[in-house]
Design a protein around this motif. Structure first.
Motif, PDB file in Angstrom:
ATOM      1  N   SER A 455       0.502  -1.132  -0.200  1.00 42.79           N
ATOM      2  CA  SER A 455       0.219  -0.225   0.137  1.00 42.79           C
ATOM      3  C   SER A 455       0.991   1.127   0.269  1.00 42.79           C
ATOM      4  CB  SER A 455      -0.792  -0.005   1.251  1.00 42.79           C
ATOM      5  OG  SER A 455      -1.598  -1.498   0.929  1.00 42.79           O
ATOM      6  N   PRO A 456       0.157   2.415  -0.361  1.00 45.89           N
ATOM      7  CA  PRO A 456       0.751   3.427  -0.688  1.00 45.89           C
ATOM      8  C   PRO A 456       1.694   4.056   0.827  1.00 45.89           C
ATOM      9  CG  PRO A 456      -0.814   3.825  -2.198  1.00 45.89           C
ATOM     10  CD  PRO A 456      -0.506   3.069  -1.480  1.00 45.89           C
ATOM     11  N   SER A 457       2.803   4.373   1.205  1.00 50.66           N
ATOM     12  CA  SER A 457       3.004   4.512   2.715  1.00 50.66           C
ATOM     13  C   SER A 457       2.085   6.254   3.480  1.00 50.66           C
ATOM     14  CB  SER A 457       4.014   5.490   2.550  1.00 50.66           C
ATOM     15  OG  SER A 457       4.733   6.260   2.039  1.00 50.66           O
ATOM     16  N   GLY A 458       1.234   6.937   2.679  1.00 47.59           N
ATOM     17  CA  GLY A 458       0.831   7.592   2.455  1.00 47.59           C
ATOM     18  C   GLY A 458       1.355   9.543   2.744  1.00 47.59           C
ATOM     19  N   TYR A 461       4.041  11.076  -2.352  1.00 47.58           N
ATOM     20  CA  TYR A 461       4.805  11.140  -2.906  1.00 47.58           C
ATOM     21  C   TYR A 461       5.059  11.308  -4.098  1.00 47.58           C
ATOM     22  CZ  TYR A 461      10.544  12.808  -3.524  1.00 47.58           C
ATOM     23  OH  TYR A 461      10.800  13.154  -3.472  1.00 47.58           O
ATOM     24  N   PRO A 462       5.448  11.717  -5.035  1.00 46.83           N
ATOM     25  CA  PRO A 462       5.471  11.505  -6.858  1.00 46.83           C
ATOM     26  C   PRO A 462       6.403  10.795  -7.310  1.00 46.83           C
ATOM     27  CG  PRO A 462       6.216  13.567  -6.463  1.00 46.83           C
ATOM     28  CD  PRO A 462       6.010  13.296  -5.456  1.00 46.83           C
ATOM     29  N   GLY A 463       5.691   9.244  -7.940  1.00 44.92           N
ATOM     30  CA  GLY A 463       6.609   8.601  -8.191  1.00 44.92           C
ATOM     31  C   GLY A 463       7.383   7.661  -7.213  1.00 44.92           C
ATOM     32  N   GLU A 464       6.125   7.681  -6.077  1.00 44.26           N
ATOM     33  CA  GLU A 464       6.370   6.377  -5.209  1.00 44.26           C
ATOM     34  C   GLU A 464       5.542   5.173  -5.411  1.00 44.26           C
ATOM     35  OE1 GLU A 464       5.108   5.788  -0.038  1.00 44.26           O
ATOM     36  OE2 GLU A 464       4.369   7.132  -1.056  1.00 44.26           O
ATOM     37  N   VAL A 508       0.839   0.224  17.366  1.00 42.79           N
ATOM     38  CA  VAL A 508       0.380   0.986  16.672  1.00 42.79           C
ATOM     39  C   VAL A 508       1.111   2.225  15.363  1.00 42.79           C
ATOM     40  CG1 VAL A 508      -0.960   2.908  16.413  1.00 42.79           C
ATOM     41  CG2 VAL A 508      -0.620   1.208  18.570  1.00 42.79           C
ATOM     42  N   ARG A 509       0.769   1.279  14.422  1.00 44.47           N
ATOM     43  CA  ARG A 509       1.197   1.888  13.073  1.00 44.47           C
ATOM     44  C   ARG A 509       0.647   3.372  12.652  1.00 44.47           C
ATOM     45  NH1 ARG A 509       0.632   2.925   7.158  1.00 44.47           N
ATOM     46  NH2 ARG A 509       2.505   2.579   6.550  1.00 44.47           N
ATOM     47  N   VAL A 510       1.912   4.478  12.641  1.00 46.38           N
ATOM     48  CA  VAL A 510       1.528   5.214  12.854  1.00 46.38           C
ATOM     49  C   VAL A 510       1.360   6.510  11.011  1.00 46.38           C
ATOM     50  CG1 VAL A 510       1.399   8.205  12.788  1.00 46.38           C
ATOM     51  CG2 VAL A 510       1.904   6.697  14.843  1.00 46.38           C
ATOM     52  N   GLU A 511       0.992   6.613   9.364  1.00 48.63           N
ATOM     53  CA  GLU A 511       1.428   7.212   8.704  1.00 48.63           C
ATOM     54  C   GLU A 511       2.582   7.733   8.760  1.00 48.63           C
ATOM     55  OE1 GLU A 511      -1.911   8.687   5.927  1.00 48.63           O
ATOM     56  OE2 GLU A 511      -1.849   6.620   5.365  1.00 48.63           O
ATOM     57  N   PRO A 512       3.475   7.162   8.053  1.00 43.63           N
ATOM     58  CA  PRO A 512       4.538   8.699   7.248  1.00 43.63           C
ATOM     59  C   PRO A 512       4.335   9.849   7.414  1.00 43.63           C
ATOM     60  CG  PRO A 512       4.593   5.886   7.266  1.00 43.63           C
ATOM     61  CD  PRO A 512       3.598   6.706   7.230  1.00 43.63           C
ATOM     62  N   THR A 513       4.991  10.491   7.489  1.00 40.74           N
ATOM     63  CA  THR A 513       4.830  12.456   7.317  1.00 40.74           C
ATOM     64  C   THR A 513       5.845  12.755   6.559  1.00 40.74           C
ATOM     65  OG1 THR A 513       4.637  12.996   9.642  1.00 40.74           O
ATOM     66  CG2 THR A 513       2.859  12.572   8.560  1.00 40.74           C
ATOM     67  N   LEU A 514       5.816  14.018   6.137  1.00 36.13           N
ATOM     68  CA  LEU A 514       7.271  14.378   5.727  1.00 36.13           C
ATOM     69  C   LEU A 514       6.990  16.170   5.956  1.00 36.13           C
ATOM     70  CD1 LEU A 514       9.939  14.399   4.739  1.00 36.13           C
ATOM     71  CD2 LEU A 514       8.740  13.964   1.965  1.00 36.13           C
TER      72      LEU A 514
END
Length: 660
Positions: A455-458, A461-464, A508-514
């Protein structure tokens, strides 16, 4: 004196009869002339009247002329109505176009900063260098090769070929050409100095009537995107294209927010110049918003230095390091090697201009085993002390499986299977997840999906890449047994790091943020939305896994002893996977990796490292990625002032007694 008498009018007499013509000699005698008739007086004919010219009637002609004039006037009236009523707006627009001049006011692009407000990407004043080709014609410049002479002077300053500039300066029937974009103020100042020098020469020559060779070189104010730290975080930031639009990374992902909104100015012009007394009107440009990333510049620097050095030593294709806050999911560093300098794209390698940590999909290898162990523990099928007999070879399906090293039969605990990174032991452990292999596959697949695999990381990001994880019913005969130890599925580096952050965060998985937030033109800071949280395993299971991962680093039998940090409890896992060569489409070379978090008993930071296709020296993850993990983790702990807990590690057993 007596009066003179008027002259008498002379009256002509009667005409005399004509005499008969005598016959010539020898002629035949003619008949005797008839006897003239008796003379009588004939009446005098009346006097001849002069001839009168009768004119035609003027009325038809007048009607024709009137009709013609009427038609002409009617045509004028129709045209007037068309101009004044029907096409009035169109003609008014044409008039305005020639009367008014309109320019676009470029909006200032917002800055990109790290979490502490340090600029990673900014916009500075720049100039687009332009020219008026007409001023370089022989008629205007009085020099036959003016374009070539000017191009030779400008080429070193603009970094262009003289032939290219000369061609632009010879643009026929044009008053405008663009020579170079986004030049620094220093470059424009050098051009102005040259122009002043040649202007002075022109004044001294030809009696003060000489022509300045560079008089047709002009400039337009602009802005230029600069990256003060060069290659640092280039894979994250991306770059902008020649038009100033985001073309990669965060620059592209958040281009609408960064770009702002261009304005316009409209003024009355005459001969191409603004009429000072006419005023102007327009819409001001709205600057773009500043973007604050979760990245810490110093930690990013440490990660980038470490991975760049190891990729060079190992003569590897590439490598990446992820540093993540285990509690918030914020990405503190995302380093790629080799990298590129976004200030000089012409010198960049196209293969290095992306963000490989998010865009590469690869088989993770043994770092993936922690998810298999999580499923076994969470389902209650085993405990860390559960005995597992590991033979030298294991026949399953159509393959004969082995571990990385040849060994006699191992008598391990489940903790020992993870510490020794045994492929065979992992296959045996996950086989307990269901009554059948198909059921075991389904259960394991469910946990892999919960951990974010496939699944996408969240980040958006373009091209992920989302990686590859087939549905359990589509797993091949060999995939049923390779997926538990990290072959037959693929991930990106951030997904792999997020797995360990999930365990460190109590399951608990926290959706990564940038992105931490944005600061608008009004100066107000708007934090980013709260990331999504998902419970993957219980807190108890996560705590048990943390203790088991300590054995990998702390126990002398573990494969990750090179990642140990004095004074800190470290949890981690090595990985050495067969690598699919994207060009050949088959396995060639290895992916070496290491993942873990610290302090193990009170986790704060996750570090993940992977190196693709090392060709010099060792290719084992514990030996080439373990030291990188140690170096980056030590730096991050000190930078964030994370103190050691001081507690002793659990030291779970690795070996068990052989069963009779």
């Amino acid at each position: 004196m007596p009066p003179k008498e008027p002259p008498r009018r002379r009256v002509p007499g009667p005409a005399r009869p004509a005499r008969p013509r005598p016959a010539s000699a020898g002629a035949r005698p003619s008949r005797p002339a008839p006897r003239p008739a008796a003379k009588r007086t004939a009446p005098r004919p009346p006097a001849r009247q002069p001839r009168t010219i009768r004119l035609g009637s003027p009325r038809p002609r007048l009607r024709l002329i009137s009709l013609g004039l009427t038609l002409v006037m009617l045509a004028f009236v129709v045209r007037l109505l068309q101009v004044q009523a029907v096409d009035a707006s169109a003609y008014a627009a044409k008039a305005d176009r020639y009367r008014f001049q309109e320019y676009t006011l470029s909006a200032e692009r917002g800055e990109i900063t790290d979490r502490n407000g340090i600029a990673l990407a900014a916009s500075v004043d720049a100039y687009d260098i332009t020219a008026d080709p007409k001023l370089f014609t022989p008629e205007e410049s009085k020099v036959p090769d003016a374009p070539e002479q000017a191009a030779a002077l400008l080429a070193p300053l603009l970094g262009k070929e003289p032939a290219e500039l000369a061609k632009k300066l010879r643009t026929p029937k044009s008053r405008y050409t663009l020579l170079a974009r986004k030049q620094t103020p220093q470059v424009w100042n050098q051009i102005k100095d040259l122009r002043r020098v040649y202007g002075q020469k022109a004044q001294r020559s030809a009696g003060g009537n000489g022509v300045n060779l560079l008089g047709g070189i002009l400039s337009e104010p602009s802005t230029k995107r600069v990256y003060p730290n060069g290659e640092l975080a280039a894979g994250i930031l991306g770059y902008v294209n020649a038009e100033g639009k985001g073309a990669g990374g965060v620059e592209s992902m958040l281009d609408p927010e960064l770009a702002g909104k261009d304005g316009k100015i409209r003024f009355t012009q005459s001969g191409g110049r603004q009429v000072p007394t006419a005023g102007s009107q327009g819409t001001p440009a709205v600057p773009g918003s500043d973007i604050e990333l979760t990245i810490d510049r110093d930690i990013q620097w440490a990660a980038q230095q470490a991975i760049t050095e190891q990729v060079r030593k190992s003569k590897a294709d590439r490598g990446y390091v992820i540093v993540q806050d285990t509690r918030t999911g914020e990405v503190l560093a995302m380093a790629n090697a080799p990298g590129f300098d976004p200030n000089d794209l012409s010198a960049a390698n196209a293969a290095s201009m992306g963000n490989a940590a998010l865009q590469d999909a690869y088989e993770p290898g043994s770092t993936s085993k922690v998810m298999s162990m999580a499923a076994v523990l969470e389902e209650g099928k085993a405990t860390p002390d559960t005995h597992v007999t590991v033979p030298n070879r294991l026949h399953r399906g159509d393959r004969l499986f082995k571990d990385d090293v040849d060994h006699k039969t191992w008598y391990l605990t489940l903790n020992g299977v993870l510490a020794k990174s045994s492929n065979i032991g992992t296959i045996l452990a996950t086989g307990r997840l269901g009554a059948t292999q198909a059921e075991s596959n389904r259960v394991l697949h469910g946990y892999l999906r919960k951990f974010g695999i496939g699944s996408p990381s969240g980040l958006n990001y373009p091209g992920e890449t989302s990686g590859i994880l087939a549905k359990p019913q589509d797993w091949s005969t060999s995939q049923q047994y390779t997926i538990p130890f990290g072959q037959g599925l693929s991930v990106n580096a951030l997904q792999a790091a997020s797995v360990y952050s999930t365990i460190a965060n109590g399951g608990v998985r926290v959706e990564p943020t940038l992105v931490r937030g944005t600061k608008g033109p009004d100066g107000r800071f708007a934090p980013a939305p709260t990331p999504k949280e998902t419970r993957v395993v219980s807190e108890k299971t996560a705590g048990t896994l943390a203790k088991m991962l300590e054995s990998v680093v702390d126990d002398r039998e573990g494969t990750g002893t090179r990642a140990a940090i004095p004074g800190y409890r470290v949890a981690g896992k090595t990985g050495t996977a067969n690598r699919v060569d994207p060009e050949l489409g088959r396995y060639k070379g290895y992916t070496a990796s290491f993942a873990g978090f610290a302090p193990a008993d009170e986790p704060r930071i996750t570090v993940y490292c992977a190196i693709q296709n090392p060709t010099k020296g060792s290719y084992f993850g514990g030996q080439i990625c373990g030291p990188i993990y140690k170096k980056v983790m030590e730096f991050a702990l000190k930078t964030l002032h994370v103190a050691p807990t001081g507690s002793a590690p659990a030291r779970l057993p690795v070996f068990s007694e052989p069963t009779p």
